[in-house]
Design a protein around this motif. Structure first.
Motif: not given
Length: 111
Positions: A80-82, A85-90
């Motif tokens: 879930x944490x991974x 992290x992928x969904x955070x805008x870069x």
């Protein structure tokens, strides 16, 4: 009449218990993690982190029979944490460069 005496087995130490659990359950946990995150390197990292955490906490576990439950929950939480992290805008770099560009334009206008 002879009586066979069975040796008393000592409870396994943390290393042995975690190693045995890893050998027996790591593949299934890898499959679970792979289904959740979708890529093998991340799934491997999540499972390894879960077993590392179990090894660190094994001496403090009150019930070693619940070690599988602990590591399975840890794998699910790690997945879930991974995914979070992928969904955070870069956009941090682009926002910073846009802010610097805007600041440069403001400074040019002031001169």
């Amino acid at each position: 009449m002879e009586v066979d005496v069975l040796p008393v087995q000592e409870p396994p130490d943390a290393t042995t218990a975690v190693t045995d659990l890893y050998r027996g359950r790591a593949l299934g946990l890898m499959r679970l993690a792979l289904m959740m995150v979708g890529d093998r390197p991340t799934a491997e990292d999540v499972v390894q982190d879960a077993f590392t955490g179990l090894y660190r906490r094994c001496p403090r576990l009150r019930d070693r029979e619940k070690a599988l439950t602990y590591v399975r929950s840890s794998v699910l939480n790690g997945c879930r944490a991974a995914l979070r992290r992928r969904r955070r805008p870069f956009t941090v770099k682009s926002t910073k460069s846009r802010a610097l560009a805007a600041l440069g334009r403001i400074l040019e206008e002031e001169q």
